[in-house]
Design an enzyme around this catalytic site. Sequence first.
Site, PDB file in Angstrom:
ATOM      1  N   GLY A   2       1.976  -8.215  12.085  1.00 20.06           N
ATOM      2  CA  GLY A   2       0.605  -8.190  12.557  1.00 20.06           C
ATOM      3  C   GLY A   2      -0.314  -8.771  11.516  1.00 20.06           C
TER       4      GLY A   2
ATOM      5  N   HIS B 237      -8.437  -2.986  10.682  1.00 24.65           N
ATOM      6  CA  HIS B 237      -8.933  -4.058   9.806  1.00 24.65           C
ATOM      7  C   HIS B 237     -10.275  -4.616  10.304  1.00 24.65           C
ATOM      8  CE1 HIS B 237      -5.922  -4.680   6.724  1.00 24.65           C
ATOM      9  NE2 HIS B 237      -4.931  -4.804   7.590  1.00 24.65           N
TER      10      HIS B 237
ATOM     11  N   CYS C 108       1.143  -3.527   4.278  1.00 28.45           N
ATOM     12  CA  CYS C 108       0.044  -4.415   4.662  1.00 28.45           C
ATOM     13  C   CYS C 108       0.116  -5.669   3.808  1.00 28.45           C
ATOM     14  CB  CYS C 108      -1.290  -3.699   4.448  1.00 28.45           C
ATOM     15  SG  CYS C 108      -2.725  -4.687   4.877  1.00 28.45           S
ATOM     16  N   LEU C 109      -0.042  -6.824   4.456  1.00 27.81           N
ATOM     17  CA  LEU C 109      -0.001  -8.102   3.739  1.00 27.81           C
ATOM     18  C   LEU C 109      -1.079  -8.158   2.657  1.00 27.81           C
ATOM     19  CD1 LEU C 109       0.427 -10.497   6.810  1.00 27.81           C
ATOM     20  CD2 LEU C 109       2.210  -9.771   5.200  1.00 27.81           C
TER      21      LEU C 109
ATOM     22  N   HIS D  77      -3.176  -0.355  13.287  1.00 26.63           N
ATOM     23  CA  HIS D  77      -3.317  -0.875  11.920  1.00 26.63           C
ATOM     24  C   HIS D  77      -4.225  -2.117  11.908  1.00 26.63           C
ATOM     25  CE1 HIS D  77      -1.451  -1.975   7.850  1.00 26.63           C
ATOM     26  NE2 HIS D  77      -2.151  -3.052   8.180  1.00 26.63           N
ATOM     27  N   GLU D  78      -3.927  -3.057  12.823  1.00 28.07           N
ATOM     28  CA  GLU D  78      -4.703  -4.305  12.840  1.00 28.07           C
ATOM     29  C   GLU D  78      -6.129  -4.066  13.325  1.00 28.07           C
ATOM     30  OE1 GLU D  78      -3.391  -6.504  11.191  1.00 28.07           O
ATOM     31  OE2 GLU D  78      -1.320  -5.788  11.288  1.00 28.07           O
TER      32      GLU D  78
ATOM     33  N   GLN E 169      -8.161 -10.612   7.169  1.00 27.50           N
ATOM     34  CA  GLN E 169      -7.136 -10.820   6.130  1.00 27.50           C
ATOM     35  C   GLN E 169      -7.015 -12.283   5.712  1.00 27.50           C
ATOM     36  OE1 GLN E 169      -3.988  -8.409   8.337  1.00 27.50           O
ATOM     37  NE2 GLN E 169      -3.541  -7.939   6.203  1.00 27.50           N
TER      38      GLN E 169
END
Length: 174
Positions: free
Chosen positions: A44, A143, A97-98, A139-140, A49
């Site tokens: 994701g 953001h 998380c990236l 999660h996304e 991000q």
Amino acid sequence: MEIVELGHPVLRKRAISIRSVKNPQIQALIDDMLSTLTSVGGMGIAAPQVNQSLRLIVVASHPTPNYPNAPEMEPTPMINPEVIALSEQMEDGWEGCLSIPGIRAKVPRHIWVSARYRTRDGKAREEIFEGFAARIFQHEYDHLNGIVYLDRITSTRNIITEKEFTRLMEGGGR
Ligand code: ZN
């Protein structure tokens, strides 16, 4: 695309709605996010991000060695996603998380979420996400509101390093 990391202010901003899905810049951003996600093997990604404070996420669940039970789904761009309803029941699960490399944490999430969003063709869609797809969506979606998964953990003891996480998964348990 370069992925911004925790500490960058864009990750703490509320992202703004996309007015025109068909805008070529938005379409190009979707393509760039899809290829970035593929190149890092992520499940994701959210526009903040990649330093774009816009309400756009991609959810792309697929099984990996660390998450063998993740469902297989086409990478799905979701524009201006909204939560319609959330399950009362929650469950803990591991997330990374990236934008926060090197660590993982156990995070409580709703087990299902019903959501609406626009597709990249501008069509309105309603969908219910369950299990791991629901986790990725939450999660996304967070953001877009300046929230990262570490804000959701119940104890700092639920944070582990990537190396220990891999060891844990190889051991086949939590
Ligand atoms: Zn993330």
